[in-house]
Design an enzyme around this catalytic site. Structure first.
Site, PDB file in Angstrom:
ATOM      1  N   GLU A 246      34.812   5.548  17.607  1.00 40.81           N
ATOM      2  CA  GLU A 246      34.452   6.964  17.775  1.00 40.81           C
ATOM      3  C   GLU A 246      32.933   6.997  17.735  1.00 40.81           C
ATOM      4  OE1 GLU A 246      36.905   9.374  17.952  1.00 40.81           O
ATOM      5  OE2 GLU A 246      38.381   7.780  17.744  1.00 40.81           O
ATOM      6  N   CYS A 280      28.352  14.628  16.334  1.00 41.07           N
ATOM      7  CA  CYS A 280      28.540  13.927  17.608  1.00 41.07           C
ATOM      8  C   CYS A 280      28.899  14.854  18.761  1.00 41.07           C
ATOM      9  CB  CYS A 280      29.622  12.864  17.443  1.00 41.07           C
ATOM     10  SG  CYS A 280      31.163  13.538  16.789  1.00 41.07           S
TER      11      CYS A 280
HETATM   12  P1  NAD Z   1      25.459   4.152  12.522  1.00 40.00           P
HETATM   13  O1  NAD Z   1      25.988   3.528  13.745  1.00 40.00           O
HETATM   14  O2  NAD Z   1      24.074   3.845  12.131  1.00 40.00           O
HETATM   15  O3  NAD Z   1      26.385   3.765  11.275  1.00 40.00           O
HETATM   16  C1  NAD Z   1      27.766   4.065  11.249  1.00 40.00           C
HETATM   17  C2  NAD Z   1      28.455   3.058  10.362  1.00 40.00           C
HETATM   18  O4  NAD Z   1      28.456   1.812  11.042  1.00 40.00           O
HETATM   19  C3  NAD Z   1      27.739   2.830   9.033  1.00 40.00           C
HETATM   20  O5  NAD Z   1      28.675   2.635   8.012  1.00 40.00           O
HETATM   21  C4  NAD Z   1      26.955   1.562   9.311  1.00 40.00           C
HETATM   22  O6  NAD Z   1      26.641   0.840   8.156  1.00 40.00           O
HETATM   23  C5  NAD Z   1      27.925   0.815  10.203  1.00 40.00           C
HETATM   24  N1  NAD Z   1      27.314  -0.218  11.051  1.00 40.00           N
HETATM   25  C6  NAD Z   1      26.102  -0.191  11.629  1.00 40.00           C
HETATM   26  N2  NAD Z   1      25.912  -1.331  12.330  1.00 40.00           N
HETATM   27  C7  NAD Z   1      27.034  -2.078  12.182  1.00 40.00           C
HETATM   28  C8  NAD Z   1      27.431  -3.370  12.648  1.00 40.00           C
HETATM   29  N3  NAD Z   1      26.635  -4.125  13.411  1.00 40.00           N
HETATM   30  N4  NAD Z   1      28.656  -3.834  12.311  1.00 40.00           N
HETATM   31  C9  NAD Z   1      29.484  -3.082  11.542  1.00 40.00           C
HETATM   32  N5  NAD Z   1      29.139  -1.868  11.056  1.00 40.00           N
HETATM   33  C10 NAD Z   1      27.935  -1.366  11.387  1.00 40.00           C
HETATM   34  O7  NAD Z   1      25.720   5.715  12.682  1.00 40.00           O
HETATM   35  P2  NAD Z   1      25.280   6.862  11.687  1.00 40.00           P
HETATM   36  O8  NAD Z   1      23.813   7.044  11.852  1.00 40.00           O
HETATM   37  O9  NAD Z   1      25.851   6.618  10.342  1.00 40.00           O
HETATM   38  O10 NAD Z   1      26.077   8.111  12.299  1.00 40.00           O
HETATM   39  C11 NAD Z   1      25.614   8.829  13.381  1.00 40.00           C
HETATM   40  C12 NAD Z   1      26.259   8.363  14.664  1.00 40.00           C
HETATM   41  O11 NAD Z   1      27.678   8.438  14.545  1.00 40.00           O
HETATM   42  C13 NAD Z   1      25.900   9.255  15.825  1.00 40.00           C
HETATM   43  O12 NAD Z   1      25.699   8.479  16.972  1.00 40.00           O
HETATM   44  C14 NAD Z   1      27.137  10.142  15.975  1.00 40.00           C
HETATM   45  O13 NAD Z   1      27.285  10.701  17.240  1.00 40.00           O
HETATM   46  C15 NAD Z   1      28.214   9.175  15.642  1.00 40.00           C
HETATM   47  N6  NAD Z   1      29.436   9.886  15.226  1.00 40.00           N
HETATM   48  C16 NAD Z   1      30.487   9.902  16.088  1.00 40.00           C
HETATM   49  C17 NAD Z   1      31.639  10.617  15.749  1.00 40.00           C
HETATM   50  C18 NAD Z   1      32.825  10.658  16.666  1.00 40.00           C
HETATM   51  O14 NAD Z   1      33.879  11.114  16.224  1.00 40.00           O
HETATM   52  N7  NAD Z   1      32.725  10.226  17.900  1.00 40.00           N
HETATM   53  C19 NAD Z   1      31.703  11.292  14.528  1.00 40.00           C
HETATM   54  C20 NAD Z   1      30.603  11.226  13.662  1.00 40.00           C
HETATM   55  C21 NAD Z   1      29.462  10.504  14.033  1.00 40.00           C
END
Ligand code: NAD
Length: 474
Positions: A246, A280
């Site tokens: 997501e 998002c």
């Molecule tokens: P992020 O990608 O920085 O982090 C999200 C999660 O992924 C965190 O727990 C992080 O530690 C983990 N992560 C990061 N790199 C990783 C890797 N290489 N391997 C495994 N895990 C990893 O995102 P964020 O800043 O926490 O959240 C914002 C983003 O999330 C925005 O792009 C937003 O649009 C998206 N989002 C999407 C939805 C949806 O339903 N589509 C909902 C909420 C947020």
């Protein structure tokens, strides 16, 4: 706080790897979290595996009965949870409580689906044969959660997993580990058996990557940025696990010459400032018909300039803080770059001078389509605008993106609404409303916004494997 939640116990991590937790609305340090070590992750996955093998024997409606007990626990602890959530994340108190209410609604709805796990009897092609398709829990799953909706997204990973007979290892975002561990106290107080939900703070590059590569995890579900999603997708390949992603959006909004402009402005602003623009599904690329452009901008400016930004605990605040300095700088860099490239700054366009991380309500008109503020997701209270003359051209431009999560149309003309609903290539189309994401819907992104989806009956399907059994009796 040095805690991991493994097998229903809070244990101290042996790691020396820590991170300061900063209140985004004040800039003050409120705590320190400690990340899980590689051995601790392996231990949690092993315990998850053992717990799941027992749990899958329990009928689904009984599993749901255990999960339902989280509802009164969330209700009783709503105020305490919301207070900690606001301090750690910076969203308004009303928004924090609203998210807890939504999580309760989600649990209520998803547990109600527990009698719906239906297999199929397939048509046989040979005599004296019955062919059954049955759905079985996929096994141990992992859920990686972002900081912008850490309670709702946590529930989106935990509830379907536990109902379907799986277990789940959660890696919360580094920025919202405290609130996630607080919810672990409720899991501990519920009757959900030990080991079904483990919570391991850590970074994406360490704990997240280890979970993605772990051979005993059968499904990894990540909500986060496209960057993180692509990493997890690649990291999961070595074990060919199921991947549910997501990811980020870049929602187009088409405001036609037939729109009710007051309604459109109201919904666009409401949706854009939700969580200070850090959602998002937020409106991000506004296509306005040239005939109504000037009136639309006047109304939008008036409404954006009326917003109250600041203390998230103050009831009159419309939106609170940006999660951290890095995100605040990223918003400002995109805005300044757009202005440098010729966008007209209608209002805002700056950080707010006060402690913590706040950004002013911002409108960028006549933005260059190639600007990062338009082409990429911008996680802040910024509305980039372009004009259009042909409806079909606007639809094509709206679809011209690597993102595919949500989209919006504002029009009082049924034909335009139906055309947009049909032609917009996004997981969600919102016509004359703000983003809603109902619990019985299916939240899923097209293109680079994701794989699979969440919520409702389709969301549960992600957690099943199927077996086709051929039973001969001749
Ligand atoms: P992020 O990608 O920085 O982090 C999200 C999660 O992924 C965190 O727990 C992080 O530690 C983990 N992560 C990061 N790199 C990783 C890797 N290489 N391997 C495994 N895990 C990893 O995102 P964020 O800043 O926490 O959240 C914002 C983003 O999330 C925005 O792009 C937003 O649009 C998206 N989002 C999407 C939805 C949806 O339903 N589509 C909902 C909420 C947020």
């Amino acid at each position: 706080m040095n805690q991991l939640f493994i097998n229903n116990e809070f244990i101290a991590s042996k790691s020396t790897d820590t991170m300061d937790v900063i209140n985004p609305a004040t800039g003050e340090k409120i705590d320190t979290i400690t990340f899980a070590t590689e051995d601790e992750v392996n231990d949690a996955v092993e315990k998850s595996k053992q717990a799941q093998l027992e749990w899958e024997k329990t009928p689904e409606p009984t599993r749901a009965d255990h999960v339902k007990l989280l509802i009164p626990l969330l209700e009783q602890n709503k105020d305490t949870l919301a207070e900690l959530y606001v301090k750690e994340q910076g969203k308004t108190l009303a928004s924090a409580k609203g998210e807890i209410d939504k999580a309760i609604q989600f649990i209520d709805y998803m547990t109600g689906l527990s009698m719906n796990n239906k297999g199929e009897v397939l048509q046989n092609s040979r005599e004296n044969e019955t062919i059954l398709l049955t759905k079985k829990p996929i096994g141990v799953t992992a859920g990686i959660v972002p900081w912008n909706a850490p309670i709702m997204v946590l529930m989106r990973k935990v509830i379907p997993a536990v109902i379907t007979g799986c277990s789940v290892v959660i890696k919360p975002s580094e920025a919202t580990s405290l609130i996630t561990l607080k919810i672990a106290e409720l899991l501990r107080a519920s009757t959900i058996p030990a080991g079904l939900v483990q919570i391991l703070p850590g970074t994406g590059e360490t704990v997240g990557a280890q979970l993605a590569q772990h051979p005993d995890i059968q499904l990894i579900s990540l909500t986060g940025s496209m960057r993180a999603g692509k990493s997890v997708y690649a990291e999961s390949a070595s074990t060919v696990k199921k991947v549910n992603l997501e990811l980020g959006g870049n929602a187009p909004v088409i405001v036609t010459s037939n729109a009710d402009l007051d309604k459109a402005v109201n919904y666009i602003v409401t949706a854009r400032i939700n969580n200070a623009g850090q959602v998002c599904t937020c409106p991000e690329r506004i296509f306005v018909h040239q005939d109504i452009h000037d009136t639309f901008i006047d109304k939008l400016k008036a409404q954006m300039e009326q917003l109250t930004v600041g203390d998230p605990f103050d009831e009159s605040t419309d939106y609170g803080a940006i999660i951290n300095q890095q995100q605040l700088d990223s918003i400002d860099d995109k805005v300044q770059n757009a202005v440098k490239n010729g966008a007209q700054l209608i209002t805002g366009g700056h950080k707010i001078k006060r402690s913590g991380f706040f950004y002013a309500p911002t409108i960028l008109d006549h933005i260059n389509l190639e600007d990062s503020a338009f082409k990429e997701e911008i996680f802040g209270p910024v509305l980039p605008i372009v004009t259009y003359s042909e409806f079909e051209h606007a639809l094509n431009q709206a679809n011209d993106t690597n993102a595919g999560l949500s989209s919006y149309i504002f029009s009082e003309n049924l034909k335009e609404i139906m055309l947009a609903t049909e032609k917009l290539k996004f997981g969600e189309v919102y016509a004359n409303c703000e983003a809603e994401e109902v619990v019985n819907g299916f939240h899923a992104g097209w293109r680079e916004s994701g794989l699979g989806g969440a919520d409702g009956i389709h969301g549960l399907e992600e957690y099943y494997n199927t077996t086709v059994s051929y039973i001969r009796y001749d």
